[in-house]
Scaffold this active site. Structure first.
Site, mmCIF file in Angstrom:
data_model
loop_
_atom_site.group_PDB
_atom_site.id
_atom_site.type_symbol
_atom_site.label_atom_id
_atom_site.label_comp_id
_atom_site.label_asym_id
_atom_site.label_seq_id
_atom_site.Cartn_x
_atom_site.Cartn_y
_atom_site.Cartn_z
ATOM 1 N N TYR A 18 26.632 -11.390 26.920
ATOM 2 C CA TYR A 18 27.109 -10.039 26.609
ATOM 3 C C TYR A 18 28.620 -9.961 26.824
ATOM 4 O O TYR A 18 29.349 -9.424 25.993
ATOM 5 C CB TYR A 18 26.389 -9.003 27.477
ATOM 6 C CG TYR A 18 26.755 -7.589 27.136
ATOM 7 C CD1 TYR A 18 26.123 -6.914 26.097
ATOM 8 C CD2 TYR A 18 27.762 -6.929 27.841
ATOM 9 C CE1 TYR A 18 26.482 -5.617 25.766
ATOM 10 C CE2 TYR A 18 28.123 -5.632 27.518
ATOM 11 C CZ TYR A 18 27.473 -4.985 26.486
ATOM 12 O OH TYR A 18 27.843 -3.703 26.157
ATOM 13 N N HIS A 22 31.600 -9.282 23.893
ATOM 14 C CA HIS A 22 32.528 -8.156 23.979
ATOM 15 C C HIS A 22 33.976 -8.587 24.220
ATOM 16 O O HIS A 22 34.878 -7.757 24.133
ATOM 17 C CB HIS A 22 32.056 -7.153 25.034
ATOM 18 C CG HIS A 22 30.976 -6.280 24.490
ATOM 19 N ND1 HIS A 22 29.673 -6.710 24.400
ATOM 20 C CD2 HIS A 22 31.019 -5.042 23.952
ATOM 21 C CE1 HIS A 22 28.960 -5.754 23.840
ATOM 22 N NE2 HIS A 22 29.747 -4.725 23.561
ATOM 23 N N TYR A 41 38.092 4.173 24.891
ATOM 24 C CA TYR A 41 36.725 3.667 25.038
ATOM 25 C C TYR A 41 36.735 2.430 25.918
ATOM 26 O O TYR A 41 37.463 1.481 25.656
ATOM 27 C CB TYR A 41 36.172 3.324 23.655
ATOM 28 C CG TYR A 41 34.672 3.192 23.546
ATOM 29 C CD1 TYR A 41 33.875 2.848 24.620
ATOM 30 C CD2 TYR A 41 34.048 3.388 22.333
ATOM 31 C CE1 TYR A 41 32.507 2.732 24.496
ATOM 32 C CE2 TYR A 41 32.673 3.266 22.187
ATOM 33 C CZ TYR A 41 31.916 2.940 23.284
ATOM 34 O OH TYR A 41 30.557 2.816 23.148
ATOM 35 N N TRP A 76 25.972 -4.150 14.159
ATOM 36 C CA TRP A 76 26.420 -4.461 15.521
ATOM 37 C C TRP A 76 25.358 -4.049 16.539
ATOM 38 O O TRP A 76 24.998 -4.820 17.424
ATOM 39 C CB TRP A 76 27.755 -3.761 15.817
ATOM 40 C CG TRP A 76 28.205 -3.942 17.232
ATOM 41 C CD1 TRP A 76 28.022 -3.071 18.274
ATOM 42 C CD2 TRP A 76 28.876 -5.077 17.788
ATOM 43 N NE1 TRP A 76 28.551 -3.591 19.425
ATOM 44 C CE2 TRP A 76 29.090 -4.814 19.154
ATOM 45 C CE3 TRP A 76 29.342 -6.274 17.242
ATOM 46 C CZ2 TRP A 76 29.724 -5.719 19.995
ATOM 47 C CZ3 TRP A 76 29.983 -7.175 18.085
ATOM 48 C CH2 TRP A 76 30.167 -6.893 19.448
#
Length: 119
Positions: A18, A22, A41, A76
């Site tokens: 993960y 990212h 964000y 996504w």
């Protein structure tokens, strides 16, 4: 500006992957997030997989609707769904958190009081 914070749970055995995914989010997905009206964000990931997300937007409804209609976002989110505990697209199963404190809000409330007291 509306501040939004949410939580998800990344499967503990998927945390490293993960993080890798990212580190280089698809450029087209980055553009879709920006086009949706989300700003500032960030995602924060604890060692046990607790994921906290934060963003600011003028309208949660418009931002959500934009991403819900985005083919890029759908691809996504489909790829990311394998990393999370639970069923469904992570963008639709995230648990929103209530904001209980914001420094600037409280400072703005006391500033007029201080000015009125000659402080």
């Amino acid at each position: 500006m509306i501040r939004v914070c949410f939580q998800l749970q990344v499967a503990p055995d998927r945390i490293d992957e993960y993080r890798r995914r990212h580190a280089a989010v698809w450029p087209e997905m980055l553009r879709e997030i920006e086009a949706s009206g989300r700003r500032n964000y960030s995602l924060f990931l604890r060692e046990d997989g607790l994921l906290i997300g934060y963003y600011e937007t003028e309208s949660v409804e418009r931002s959500d609707a934009y991403l819900a209609s985005s083919e890029v976002a759908a691809r996504w989110e489909a790829e990311m769904s394998e990393f999370f505990v639970g069923d469904g697209r992570p963008d639709r199963t995230a648990v929103p958190l209530d904001e209980v404190f914001h420094l600037e809000d409280q400072l703005s409330e006391i500033a007029p009081l201080q000015e009125g007291n000659g402080a």
